[in-house]
Design a protein around this motif. Structure first.
Motif, mmCIF file in Angstrom:
data_model
loop_
_atom_site.group_PDB
_atom_site.id
_atom_site.type_symbol
_atom_site.label_atom_id
_atom_site.label_comp_id
_atom_site.label_asym_id
_atom_site.label_seq_id
_atom_site.Cartn_x
_atom_site.Cartn_y
_atom_site.Cartn_z
ATOM 1 N N SER A 150 38.871 44.208 40.402
ATOM 2 C CA SER A 150 38.264 42.882 40.271
ATOM 3 C C SER A 150 39.364 41.838 40.415
ATOM 4 O O SER A 150 40.413 41.947 39.766
ATOM 5 N N TRP A 151 39.107 40.860 41.260
ATOM 6 C CA TRP A 151 40.055 39.768 41.478
ATOM 7 C C TRP A 151 39.372 38.496 41.006
ATOM 8 O O TRP A 151 38.553 37.911 41.701
ATOM 9 N N TRP A 152 39.708 38.072 39.775
ATOM 10 C CA TRP A 152 39.040 36.934 39.151
ATOM 11 C C TRP A 152 39.568 35.626 39.730
ATOM 12 O O TRP A 152 40.710 35.535 40.170
ATOM 13 N N ASP A 153 38.714 34.602 39.690
ATOM 14 C CA ASP A 153 39.090 33.314 40.267
ATOM 15 C C ASP A 153 40.263 32.660 39.557
ATOM 16 O O ASP A 153 40.955 31.834 40.137
ATOM 17 N N ASP A 154 40.486 33.005 38.302
ATOM 18 C CA ASP A 154 41.622 32.420 37.578
ATOM 19 C C ASP A 154 42.885 33.260 37.738
ATOM 20 O O ASP A 154 43.883 33.025 37.062
ATOM 21 N N ALA A 155 42.854 34.250 38.648
ATOM 22 C CA ALA A 155 44.026 35.099 38.874
ATOM 23 C C ALA A 155 44.656 34.780 40.226
ATOM 24 O O ALA A 155 44.901 35.651 41.055
ATOM 25 N N GLY A 156 44.890 33.489 40.471
ATOM 26 C CA GLY A 156 45.609 33.100 41.667
ATOM 27 C C GLY A 156 44.754 32.923 42.894
ATOM 28 O O GLY A 156 45.246 32.930 44.002
ATOM 29 N N ARG A 157 43.430 32.740 42.743
ATOM 30 C CA ARG A 157 42.581 32.520 43.905
ATOM 31 C C ARG A 157 41.353 31.749 43.476
ATOM 32 O O ARG A 157 41.069 31.583 42.287
ATOM 33 N N ASN A 158 40.590 31.259 44.431
ATOM 34 C CA ASN A 158 39.298 30.649 44.175
ATOM 35 C C ASN A 158 38.381 30.961 45.343
ATOM 36 O O ASN A 158 38.781 31.603 46.314
ATOM 37 N N ALA A 159 37.141 30.510 45.232
ATOM 38 C CA ALA A 159 36.138 30.898 46.230
ATOM 39 C C ALA A 159 36.506 30.443 47.639
ATOM 40 O O ALA A 159 36.096 31.048 48.623
ATOM 41 N N ALA A 160 37.279 29.367 47.765
ATOM 42 C CA ALA A 160 37.655 28.863 49.079
ATOM 43 C C ALA A 160 39.098 29.199 49.427
ATOM 44 O O ALA A 160 39.694 28.597 50.300
ATOM 45 N N SER A 161 39.664 30.153 48.732
ATOM 46 C CA SER A 161 41.078 30.464 48.914
ATOM 47 C C SER A 161 41.344 31.050 50.292
ATOM 48 O O SER A 161 40.572 31.875 50.790
ATOM 49 N N PRO A 162 42.426 30.648 50.944
ATOM 50 C CA PRO A 162 42.796 31.296 52.212
ATOM 51 C C PRO A 162 43.211 32.745 52.014
ATOM 52 O O PRO A 162 43.363 33.484 52.967
ATOM 53 N N MET A 163 43.389 33.151 50.746
ATOM 54 C CA MET A 163 43.759 34.531 50.442
ATOM 55 C C MET A 163 42.529 35.403 50.211
ATOM 56 O O MET A 163 42.601 36.425 49.561
ATOM 57 N N GLU A 164 41.377 34.954 50.729
ATOM 58 C CA GLU A 164 40.149 35.720 50.545
ATOM 59 C C GLU A 164 40.322 37.137 51.096
ATOM 60 O O GLU A 164 40.722 37.328 52.247
ATOM 61 N N PRO A 165 40.059 38.172 50.294
ATOM 62 C CA PRO A 165 40.261 39.553 50.757
ATOM 63 C C PRO A 165 39.230 39.953 51.804
ATOM 64 O O PRO A 165 38.070 39.536 51.745
ATOM 65 N N ARG A 166 39.666 40.783 52.745
ATOM 66 C CA ARG A 166 38.777 41.290 53.786
ATOM 67 C C ARG A 166 39.023 42.788 53.930
ATOM 68 O O ARG A 166 40.148 43.265 53.794
ATOM 69 N N VAL A 167 37.949 43.504 54.220
ATOM 70 C CA VAL A 167 38.050 44.947 54.335
ATOM 71 C C VAL A 167 39.009 45.309 55.466
ATOM 72 O O VAL A 167 39.035 44.674 56.520
ATOM 73 N N GLY A 168 39.812 46.339 55.237
ATOM 74 C CA GLY A 168 40.772 46.807 56.224
ATOM 75 C C GLY A 168 42.144 46.190 56.122
ATOM 76 O O GLY A 168 43.098 46.694 56.729
ATOM 77 N N ASP A 169 42.284 45.088 55.357
ATOM 78 C CA ASP A 169 43.597 44.459 55.201
ATOM 79 C C ASP A 169 44.467 45.280 54.252
ATOM 80 O O ASP A 169 43.963 45.902 53.298
ATOM 81 N N ARG A 170 45.763 45.254 54.502
ATOM 82 C CA ARG A 170 46.720 45.919 53.623
ATOM 83 C C ARG A 170 47.308 44.876 52.675
ATOM 84 O O ARG A 170 47.765 43.803 53.103
#
Length: 767
Positions: free
Chosen positions: A118-138
């Motif tokens: 689980s990657w919570w929004d208060d753990a260095g990201r938000n819903a519009a974060s450019p760090m949004e995870p995508r399947v297949g990424d390392r």
């Protein structure tokens, strides 16, 4: 082959009934079993069972991969996001395959294992974060993990079994420091990346439309966006199976491709001379269904359906008449060989049960002139065939399911699904065409939704019964087969009396003068149930377990239904703390509650709630109940908790809520030795030394119960608290280690706890 498939399944079930896995060396005997299977006909049935047992043991996922000493500490893991990220209201959840892991400079034994993070929004990201995870990424993450452990209660969902069936060895959360790093984009899982791309295109075209998540689920099998409210409507109308890729959808796609290929092939004479149109259509149907199965992410239901379809299409290919029962047996065997853990999932039983009912009801009995009549009859046959399974797994049956499915199946199959699939294909040609098709798909789905919403509020929509005993199923299954048999079969009427154990199962209840007390496993919170001969009391309802789930819906109501309880006579909400009040709304929505008491009716907005006050007494079935605290004034907050004493002929239970030292001393001053009880629920989950020595000396418990969560973030119960309680000589039990804890305080029955995790343990349940 048919008996062999059943024997293979029984062997797998025998393994899954064990509390511990046998030695991993046993599968070495598999070649001997196969030789017996091939050359000793008299032992063939036993050999099939032994083969299933050993095969399941050979492929059983590893247990206890995460060492206990690595739980709850920072670990550095590097690997790939292995599933489409599921957006939650407060963060994102996904599966992660580890390439390498380390604790400091030391390697951790997690390489090649699958985690659920689980990657919570208060753990260095938000819903519009450019760090949004995508399947297949390392990625490189810092995580805190714990064993795949869940709440364990009678009637409740076995989260540990679900994780085990998905090969997940640990769950955890991503830390904000050091910050996560994306190392490589799109390195693995191209198929899942394409599925995520399609889902994002659907969401872009239908931004904000309430049916978008359903169209995504039908097209690529991702169901995370469907709201809990939508699932409730589907569950109550019995249409849940239509809202994600299942056997019905695979069969529909195969049928459409078969018909189209047969028609086109037949138009070209020289092709029909080289190859029969039926063989060409069978191959095309197999390829079309295979493509849709891949698009679904190879989900378990779609794999089952594809294997079953493949057997039928191969039979057409080799121009052999497919015997339906043999197709079903071969498909069952294929599914079990590919995935021996499939029987751990409820969908396995429901899908094969539905297909078996269809084949049993249709083969050699279908008449074209009675198409509509037979269609209605088929829906009734499927509903009757699945009734034992639905009551066994869920203790409820949607009464209007045949009517709802009679409307929904052709609606979804004739409009929603074809338009959604055409939209997925149209994206390769025209973005505008894709958007237009999606708008029509959403419009048709919206029409079906309105129909289901109209059916949903009808009274008596859900027929509820307690969990039937397994011995009853041995009578019910032949009874259902007789009821579904062709007209004119002698003795068909015997099916009805054989089904009586399912329709009116015996419900166990305490003897007069005795009561059953159960402290449920709800994590860090409290929920307890007291049952007398004819009455039920619920003390607190546990915490919220997420944005859309609480202990009332996930634990309390399933437990009560499993026990055969249809209503609650009294609900006591000890005080205004979210760990005790989280399930109130769900309990009241799902079961009738006659009366509610709480210490703070002004702070807990519950309609009709009354104040609990010292001196309130009542008696049910020879069992005496008394509110011992709080008085009219003088206490507030946790110290004002409703304190309940329950006394029967065989002993007494004391539930003190979250009282602290001041309230405990006041109770001792008022009641002295009148506080004595064999069973004491520790106040405040063992937070601090809230129970003074004077209070414990007055109670003199034989058992002290804690209600905490496994590795909870509060550190309950605190070591100093445990030491104080141990000094009393009482046995200490914690729901985090024991699961639900039940005492049957009845005359002539020894006072011993039933510990659900230990007594009903399977090998995937951690000790």
């Amino acid at each position: 082959m048919r008996l062999g498939a059943i024997g293979f399944l029984l062997g797998i079930l025998a393994l899954q009934a064990l509390p511990e896995l046998p030695s991993r060396a046993w599968p070495l005997a598999l070649p001997v079993v196969l030789l017996v299977l091939a050359f000793v006909p008299r032992l063939r049935w036993s050999a099939w069972g032994a083969a299933g047992f050993l095969w399941a043991l050979l492929l059983a996922p590893p247990l206890g991969v995460l060492p206990v000493e690595l739980e709850g500490i920072d670990l550095q893991v590097e690997g790939w996001i292995a599933s489409s990220p599921e957006r939650q209201p407060r963060g994102t959840r996904f599966e992660f395959v580890v390439d390498q892991a380390r604790h400091g400079e030391q390697p951790a034994p997690l390489a090649g294992q699958r985690l659920r993070l689980s990657w919570w929004d208060d753990a260095g990201r938000n819903a519009a974060s450019p760090m949004e995870p995508r399947v297949g990424d390392r990625w490189d993450f810092t995580v805190r993990l714990k064993q795949p452990r869940g709440l364990l209660n009678p009637g409740g969902f076995d989260y540990e079994r679900w994780l085990y069936a998905k090969d997940i060895v640990a769950v955890g959360s991503i830390r904000a420091r050091p910050p996560p790093r994306r190392l490589v984009e799109a390195e693995r899982y191209p198929l899942d990346r394409y599925r995520q791309h399609l889902a994002e295109r659907f969401e872009r075209h239908l931004s904000g439309h309430p049916q978008t998540a359903i169209l995504v689920a039908l097209t690529v099998g991702e169901r995370g966006g469907i709201t809990s409210w939508q699932w409730e409507v589907f569950n109550r109308t019995g249409t849940t199976h239509l809202m994600a890729i299942s056997g019905a959808h695979i069969g529909l796609v195969a049928g459409m491709v078969f018909a189209l290929a047969w028609m086109l092939w037949s138009w070209i004479p020289w092709l029909t001379l080289r190859w029969p149109a039926t063989r060409a259509a069978a191959l095309a149907a197999l390829l079309g269904a295979g493509g849709y199965t891949l698009l679904s992410g190879l989900s378990v239901p779609s794999r089952r359906a594809f294997l079953m379809l493949a057997v039928a299409m191969i039979a057409l290919w080799v121009q052999r008449h497919p015997v339906p029962s043999r197709i079903l047996a071969l498909a069952l065997l294929a599914v079990l060989i590919v995935d021996p853990s499939a029987p751990l999932q409820v969908g396995f039983w429901l899908s094969f049960g539905a297909v078996a009912a269809i084949l049993y009801s249709v083969v050699d009995r279908w008449r074209e002139r009675q198409g509509f009549r037979r269609t209605v009859g088929l829906q009734l046959s499927i509903s009757l065939a699945l009734l034992p399974l639905l009551l066994l797994f869920f203790q409820q049956f949607p009464v209007l399911s045949p009517l709802a499915n009679l409307i929904a199946i052709p609606w979804v199959g004739g409009t929603v699904l074809p338009l959604s699939l055409l939209a997925a294909l149209a994206g390769m040609v025209s973005d505008a065409l894709q958007g237009w098709l999606l708008e029509w798909a959403a419009l048709t789905m919206d029409g079906l939704w309105q129909v289901l919403r109209w059916l949903d509020p009808m009274p008596g929509l859900l027929w509820q019964r307690p969990e039937p005993p397994l011995w009853g199923l041995t009578l019910v299954l032949p009874g259902v087969a007789l009821l579904l048999a062709p007209r004119g079969l002698p003795g068909r009427w015997l099916g009805l009396p054989l089904c009586l154990p399912l329709l009116w199962p015996t419900v166990a209840a305490p003897a007069v003068g005795g009561f059953w007390f159960t402290l449920l496993d709800v994590g860090p919170g409290l929920a307890a149930v007291v049952r007398t001969r004819n009455h039920v009391l619920v003390y607190d309802t546990g915490p919220r377990l997420g944005v859309a789930l609480d202990a009332g819906r996930a634990v309390l109501v399933p437990f009560l239904r499993q026990q055969g309880v249809t209503g609650v006579d009294l609900l006591i909400v000890s005080h205004a703390d979210s760990q005790h009040t989280g399930g109130v709304r769900s309990l009241r929505e799902l079961l009738p509650v006659a009366r509610i008491l709480t210490s703070a009716p002004d702070r807990i907005p519950i309609d009709g709630a009354e104040a609990c006050r010292v001196g309130q007494r009542w008696e049910w079935d020879g069992v005496r109940f008394q509110i011992l605290h709080p008085p009219e004034s003088g206490f507030s907050g946790d110290n004002a908790s409703c304190v309940l004493g329950v006394e029967g002929e065989a002993g007494r239970v004391l539930l003190p809520g979250d009282i602290e030292a001041a309230a405990g001393l006041a109770l001792v001053a008022t009641y002295e030795t009148g506080l004595a009880a064999e069973v004491l629920v520790a106040p405040h989950q063992g937070n601090r030394n809230l129970s003074t020595g004077v209070f414990l000396e007055a109670v003199q418990p034989d058992y002290i119960l804690f209600s905490t969560g496994y590795h909870n973030r509060f550190g309950y119960p605190r070591p100093e608290t445990v030491a104080r309680y141990q000094a009393t000589g009482a046995m200490l039990l914690d729901t985090a280690q024991e699961g639900a804890i039940t005492f049957r305080l009845e005359p002539g029955v020894a006072l011993e706890p039933a510990r659900y995790r230990r007594d009903r343990r399977r090998y995937w349940n951690l000790p």
